[in-house]
Design an enzyme around this catalytic site. Structure first.
Site, short mmCIF file in Angstrom:
data_model
loop_
_atom_site.label_atom_id
_atom_site.label_comp_id
_atom_site.label_asym_id
_atom_site.label_seq_id
_atom_site.Cartn_x
_atom_site.Cartn_y
_atom_site.Cartn_z
N GLY A 8 22.30 48.53 49.01
CA GLY A 8 23.69 48.30 49.44
C GLY A 8 23.81 47.95 50.91
O GLY A 8 24.89 47.56 51.37
N ASP A 31 20.66 52.90 45.81
CA ASP A 31 21.28 53.28 47.08
C ASP A 31 21.90 54.66 46.93
O ASP A 31 22.31 55.05 45.83
CB ASP A 31 22.35 52.26 47.49
N ILE A 126 10.53 47.53 55.02
CA ILE A 126 11.32 46.79 56.00
C ILE A 126 11.36 47.63 57.26
O ILE A 126 11.96 48.71 57.28
CB ILE A 126 12.77 46.54 55.49
N LYS A 130 12.15 48.26 66.95
CA LYS A 130 12.30 49.54 67.67
C LYS A 130 11.15 50.51 67.37
O LYS A 130 11.02 51.55 68.02
CB LYS A 130 13.66 50.17 67.34
N ASN A 173 17.07 42.46 65.70
CA ASN A 173 18.48 42.58 65.28
C ASN A 173 18.90 41.45 64.35
O ASN A 173 18.49 40.30 64.53
CB ASN A 173 19.39 42.57 66.51
N SER A 178 25.66 45.53 59.49
CA SER A 178 26.54 46.64 59.83
C SER A 178 26.03 47.33 61.09
O SER A 178 24.85 47.63 61.21
CB SER A 178 26.60 47.65 58.69
#
Length: 285
Positions: A8, A31, A126, A130, A173, A178
């Site tokens: 989701g 999800d 995934i 970072k 990024n 979201s």
């Protein structure tokens, strides 16, 4: 038969869309968020052609739950897993470190253990830029997740019989995902500012959601096991330049010392805990 955890979310949803175009036998969308899964389910239901050809199953559940994941892989005879389920917002995870670590680390361990046990052909994690020399809990938890996947890949590589192929895809990024700066800046522009910037020197890599998802699929099919695929995200972009471009493209003017009658001001509020000025995709060693 393909399973996407965190289906989701921004990346999970786009991986789902692109896989559906490739006519899998069946796709299992997992999800923990009911609203996210519901919206994805509605989107798929609207496409009658897909519903005729492909069996789509939406499953509400927690990827940290090993027993649940194992039974899911057995029930649907899963061949390929894209593990996108993770908490990813740096400041939020700094405030809630144990929950962030538990979700990002334990879910990866559960998925890898269940895949190995049930004979899943391939698992792709995934990951994120970072995870490289992390300065925050979220990045450290994703690096931990990478190490788990690599340890399973090494174990799998040492086994002579047919075993699971484990790999990692790492990128920066994603525009419009979201929590990314793009929707935040858009909202701040709509309310006539100010746009809040943590530091004028902050630079980030950017990529569109479809581009990232497409490259994740390509990397998965190139994998022989144990790799960390780095997506070529071009050159990093200064967040300040992005903010200025968005103001101008909205037909507005930047308000600053040179133009006090401008429309929108850009305010610097200081780096948040754990935040870097520059992100990297590769650890030198």
């Amino acid at each position: 038969s393909i399973c996407i955890t965190g289906a989701g979310g921004s990346i999970g949803r786009e991986i789902c869309r692109q896989i559906l175009k490739l006519d899998p036998q069946k796709i299992v969308l997992l999800d923990i968020s009911e609203p996210s899964l519901y919206y994805l389910q509605q989107e798929i239901k609207e496409n009658k052609e897909i519903n005729k050809r492909i069996r789509v199953f939406t499953k509400l559940g927690n990827a940290q739950d090993f027993k649940f994941i194992k039974e899911l892989f057995i029930e649907f005879k899963i061949d390929i897993v894209f593990h996108a389920a993770a908490y990813k917002h740096v400041p939020l995870i700094e405030d809630n470190p144990l929950v962030g670590i538990k979700n990002n680390v334990i879910s990866t361990l559960s998925v890898c253990e269940a895949a190995e046990l049930t004979g899943v052909k391939q698992v792709t994690l995934i990951s994120t830029d970072k995870a490289v020399r992390p300065t925050n809990v979220m990045g450290a938890s994703k690096r931990f997740a990478e190490l788990i996947v690599q340890s399973f890949a090494e174990k799998s590589f040492n086994q002579k019989n047919e075993s699971t192929c484990f790999s990692i895809v790492r990128f920066g990024n994603v525009l419009n995902s979201s929590g990314s700066v793009l929707p935040l800046f858009r909202k701040q522009i709509e309310s006539r500012g100010p746009i809040t910037l943590t530091d004028e020197r902050v630079e980030r890599y950017f990529m569109t959601i479809p581009e990232a998802a497409e490259l994740v699929l390509q990397a998965a099919f190139m994998s022989v096991g144990g790799e960390v695929f780095l997506l070529d995200m071009g050159s990093p972009i200064k967040i300040k330049d992005l903010a200025e471009k968005m103001i101008r493209s909205s037909g507005l003017k930047i308000k600053d010392n040179l133009n006090p009658d401008g429309d929108i001001e850009i305010k610097t509020i200081g780096l948040r805990p754990g935040e870097k000025l520059y992100e990297e995709l590769l650890i030198d060693a």
